[in-house]
Design a protein around this motif. Structure first.
Motif, PDB file in Angstrom:
ATOM      1  N   ILE A  56     -57.264  10.268  -3.028  1.00 33.93           N
ATOM      2  CA  ILE A  56     -56.214   9.100  -3.975  1.00 33.93           C
ATOM      3  C   ILE A  56     -54.812   7.888  -3.093  1.00 33.93           C
ATOM      4  CG2 ILE A  56     -55.218   8.584  -6.177  1.00 33.93           C
ATOM      5  CD1 ILE A  56     -57.625  10.061  -6.041  1.00 33.93           C
ATOM      6  N   VAL A  57     -55.611   6.731  -3.377  1.00 35.02           N
ATOM      7  CA  VAL A  57     -54.903   5.853  -3.406  1.00 35.02           C
ATOM      8  C   VAL A  57     -54.092   5.474  -4.615  1.00 35.02           C
ATOM      9  CG1 VAL A  57     -54.290   3.003  -2.435  1.00 35.02           C
ATOM     10  CG2 VAL A  57     -56.343   4.626  -1.015  1.00 35.02           C
ATOM     11  N   ASP A  58     -52.281   5.772  -4.749  1.00 35.89           N
ATOM     12  CA  ASP A  58     -51.942   5.535  -5.989  1.00 35.89           C
ATOM     13  C   ASP A  58     -50.829   5.022  -5.551  1.00 35.89           C
ATOM     14  OD1 ASP A  58     -50.365   7.393  -4.296  1.00 35.89           O
ATOM     15  OD2 ASP A  58     -50.023   9.597  -5.774  1.00 35.89           O
ATOM     16  N   PHE A  59     -50.767   4.151  -4.617  1.00 37.91           N
ATOM     17  CA  PHE A  59     -49.449   3.398  -4.723  1.00 37.91           C
ATOM     18  C   PHE A  59     -47.980   3.693  -4.275  1.00 37.91           C
ATOM     19  CE2 PHE A  59     -53.367   0.678  -5.834  1.00 37.91           C
ATOM     20  CZ  PHE A  59     -53.618   0.151  -5.359  1.00 37.91           C
ATOM     21  N   GLU A  60     -47.887   5.166  -4.661  1.00 33.15           N
ATOM     22  CA  GLU A  60     -47.116   5.517  -5.195  1.00 33.15           C
ATOM     23  C   GLU A  60     -45.686   5.676  -3.649  1.00 33.15           C
ATOM     24  OE1 GLU A  60     -44.687   6.539  -7.015  1.00 33.15           O
ATOM     25  OE2 GLU A  60     -46.977   5.743  -8.088  1.00 33.15           O
ATOM     26  N   GLY A  61     -44.173   4.831  -3.397  1.00 27.36           N
ATOM     27  CA  GLY A  61     -43.525   5.060  -1.938  1.00 27.36           C
ATOM     28  C   GLY A  61     -42.820   3.671  -2.400  1.00 27.36           C
ATOM     29  N   ASP A  62     -42.218   3.733  -1.976  1.00 25.27           N
ATOM     30  CA  ASP A  62     -40.919   3.315  -1.454  1.00 25.27           C
ATOM     31  C   ASP A  62     -40.881   2.031  -0.554  1.00 25.27           C
ATOM     32  OD1 ASP A  62     -39.141   3.656  -3.568  1.00 25.27           O
ATOM     33  OD2 ASP A  62     -37.815   5.226  -2.345  1.00 25.27           O
ATOM     34  N   ASP A  63     -42.016   2.633   0.861  1.00 25.25           N
ATOM     35  CA  ASP A  63     -42.349   1.961   1.168  1.00 25.25           C
ATOM     36  C   ASP A  63     -43.052   0.346   1.059  1.00 25.25           C
ATOM     37  OD1 ASP A  63     -43.655   3.759   1.058  1.00 25.25           O
ATOM     38  OD2 ASP A  63     -44.951   3.922   3.229  1.00 25.25           O
ATOM     39  N   LEU A  64     -44.027   1.107  -0.122  1.00 27.98           N
ATOM     40  CA  LEU A  64     -45.174   0.397  -0.682  1.00 27.98           C
ATOM     41  C   LEU A  64     -44.565  -1.519  -1.785  1.00 27.98           C
ATOM     42  CD1 LEU A  64     -47.862   2.375  -1.180  1.00 27.98           C
ATOM     43  CD2 LEU A  64     -47.723   0.591   1.181  1.00 27.98           C
ATOM     44  N   THR A  65     -43.814  -0.592  -2.281  1.00 26.89           N
ATOM     45  CA  THR A  65     -42.843  -2.232  -2.988  1.00 26.89           C
ATOM     46  C   THR A  65     -42.531  -3.257  -2.392  1.00 26.89           C
ATOM     47  OG1 THR A  65     -41.681   0.206  -4.466  1.00 26.89           O
ATOM     48  CG2 THR A  65     -41.156  -1.855  -4.749  1.00 26.89           C
ATOM     49  N   ASN A  66     -43.373  -3.939  -2.855  1.00 27.33           N
ATOM     50  CA  ASN A  66     -43.304  -5.454  -2.207  1.00 27.33           C
ATOM     51  C   ASN A  66     -43.784  -6.418  -2.979  1.00 27.33           C
ATOM     52  OD1 ASN A  66     -42.183  -7.515  -0.253  1.00 27.33           O
ATOM     53  ND2 ASN A  66     -43.301  -6.135   1.112  1.00 27.33           N
ATOM     54  N   LEU A  67     -44.316  -7.578  -2.663  1.00 23.97           N
ATOM     55  CA  LEU A  67     -44.700  -8.983  -3.239  1.00 23.97           C
ATOM     56  C   LEU A  67     -45.702  -8.956  -1.684  1.00 23.97           C
ATOM     57  CD1 LEU A  67     -45.503 -11.146  -5.144  1.00 23.97           C
ATOM     58  CD2 LEU A  67     -43.977 -12.326  -4.589  1.00 23.97           C
ATOM     59  N   TYR A  68     -46.880  -9.116  -2.062  1.00 27.02           N
ATOM     60  CA  TYR A  68     -48.303  -9.548  -1.560  1.00 27.02           C
ATOM     61  C   TYR A  68     -48.710 -10.630  -1.522  1.00 27.02           C
ATOM     62  CZ  TYR A  68     -47.078  -4.762  -0.632  1.00 27.02           C
ATOM     63  OH  TYR A  68     -46.723  -3.268   0.307  1.00 27.02           O
ATOM     64  N   PHE A  69     -48.510 -11.408   0.226  1.00 26.49           N
ATOM     65  CA  PHE A  69     -49.168 -12.443  -0.249  1.00 26.49           C
ATOM     66  C   PHE A  69     -50.792 -12.887   0.358  1.00 26.49           C
ATOM     67  CE2 PHE A  69     -44.596 -13.513  -0.623  1.00 26.49           C
ATOM     68  CZ  PHE A  69     -44.512 -14.610  -1.786  1.00 26.49           C
ATOM     69  N   PRO A  70     -51.961 -13.737   0.211  1.00 29.43           N
ATOM     70  CA  PRO A  70     -52.919 -13.489   0.688  1.00 29.43           C
ATOM     71  C   PRO A  70     -52.848 -13.160   2.106  1.00 29.43           C
ATOM     72  CG  PRO A  70     -52.524 -15.520  -0.925  1.00 29.43           C
ATOM     73  CD  PRO A  70     -51.509 -14.893  -0.876  1.00 29.43           C
ATOM     74  N   GLY A  71     -53.811 -12.592   2.724  1.00 30.81           N
ATOM     75  CA  GLY A  71     -53.406 -11.604   4.529  1.00 30.81           C
ATOM     76  C   GLY A  71     -53.019 -10.647   4.521  1.00 30.81           C
ATOM     77  N   ASP A  72     -51.510 -10.696   3.853  1.00 32.56           N
ATOM     78  CA  ASP A  72     -50.839  -9.863   4.063  1.00 32.56           C
ATOM     79  C   ASP A  72     -51.424  -7.985   3.340  1.00 32.56           C
ATOM     80  OD1 ASP A  72     -48.423 -10.962   4.613  1.00 32.56           O
ATOM     81  OD2 ASP A  72     -47.270 -11.008   2.259  1.00 32.56           O
ATOM     82  N   SER A  73     -51.076  -7.112   4.204  1.00 34.05           N
ATOM     83  CA  SER A  73     -51.502  -5.963   3.424  1.00 34.05           C
ATOM     84  C   SER A  73     -50.430  -4.675   3.852  1.00 34.05           C
ATOM     85  CB  SER A  73     -52.746  -5.791   4.619  1.00 34.05           C
ATOM     86  OG  SER A  73     -52.029  -5.548   6.236  1.00 34.05           O
TER      87      SER A  73
END
Length: 233
Positions: free
Chosen positions: A28-45
Motif C-alpha cells: 500500500i502506498v499511503d504517502f505516510e512519513g515526514d520524509d515524504l512531506t514536501n512540494l514536488y515540481f515536474p520531474g521530482d520524485s
C-alpha cells in the motif's frame, strides 16, 4: 561418505530454494512519513514500499489536509498526495518488475474561486503494460460546483474495475473532464486537481534468468557425480 551426502543434501536444498518461485506481494502506498512531506515540481520524485512516484506537469504535494485549508478533502485525517492544476503522478516499480493495480482512494480538490468552471471531473488510471500496450479507466469524482469546500474521498476497488490492470510497466494518475458523453476531450480549465491515497499494488514475483537456472542445475549434477564416485571407492 556421510560428508558427501551432507554436502549433496545442502546443495540440493539450496538449489531448490533458489529455483522455487518467490511469491508476489501486495503493498500500500499511503504517502505516510515526514520524509515524504514536501512540494514536488515536474520531474521530482519520491519512493515508498518498492515504488518510485514521479511528478508530471504541474506541482504536487504530500501532506495532511490542513495544508489545503477549505479545499481539503473530507473523511481522511492521514497524509496523502495532492495534485494541482492538471498535473499527474507516475508510478514505476523500483526493481523494474511488472506490477498490478488493485485499487485506490481519491478525491476532487476544488479551486477556491467563484470563477471555477462547472464541470464533472474523473480521475484516470492510465497504464502502460510491459508489452507496450496502453489502456485506462476513468473513475468519477463528482462535479466542481462545490467550490470553497472539500469533497469526499472515494474508495475504488474490485476485480470488475481493476482485473485488467496487470503486468504493468508504468501507471499514471491524472484527471479529465466528462462532458456531453465525451471523456478527456473538454479542457478541465484548471479543475484537474485531485487527492490520492492508499494505492493498492501487487509487485510480481521475479523469475530466475535461464542462465542462472542452468548453472545451478549443472552444479547439482556435478556434485551428484562426485558423490557417486566417492561411494564406489
Amino acid at each position: 561418505m556421510f560428508k558427501g551426502f551432507s554436502r549433496l543434501a545442502t546443495c540440493a536444498a539450496f538449489v531448490a530454494a533458489t529455483l522455487a518461485p518467490i511469491a508476489a506481494h501486495a503493498v500500500i502506498v499511503d504517502f505516510e512519513g515526514d520524509d515524504l512531506t514536501n512540494l514536488y515540481f515536474p520531474g521530482d520524485s519520491f519512493e515508498q514500499n518498492g515504488f518510485l512516484m514521479t511528478q508530471g506537469f504541474d506541482a504536487g504535494t504530500v501532506d495532511v489536509g490542513a495544508g489545503l485549508g477549505a479545499a481539503a478533502p473530507t473523511n481522511n485525517d492521514t497524509q496523502f498526495y495532492t495534485n494541482t492544476n492538471d498535473g499527474e503522478l507516475i508510478f514505476t516499480s523500483l526493481g523494474g518488475l511488472p506490477f498490478s493495480l488493485n485499487g485506490f482512494d481519491a478525491a476532487f480538490v476544488p479551486l477556491l474561486s467563484s470563477h471555477a468552471a462547472a464541470q464533472v471531473i474523473g480521475i484516470v488510471a492510465f497504464a502502460t503494460a510491459m508489452d507496450g500496450s496502453q489502456f485506462g479507466t476513468i473513475f468519477g469524482l463528482g462535479d466542481t460546483t462545490k467550490t470553497g469546500s472539500g469533497s469526499p474521498f472515494f474508495t475504488f476497488s474490485g476485480a470488475a474495475d481493476f482485473g485488467g490492470f496487470t503486468n504493468l510497466k508504468t501507471l499514471e494518475f491524472f484527471t479529465c473532464a466528462v462532458a456531453n458523453g465525451q471523456v478527456c476531450v473538454t479542457p478541465t480549465q484548471n479543475n484537474g486537481q485531485f487527492a490520492l491515497d492508499n494505492v493498492n499494488l501487487t509487485i510480481a514475483a521475479p523469475v530466475p534468468e535461464p542462465e542462472t537456472t542452468a548453472l545451478m542445475a549443472l552444479g547439482l549434477m556435478v556434485l551428484t557425480v562426485v558423490s557417486r564416485r566417492r561411494r564406489s571407492r
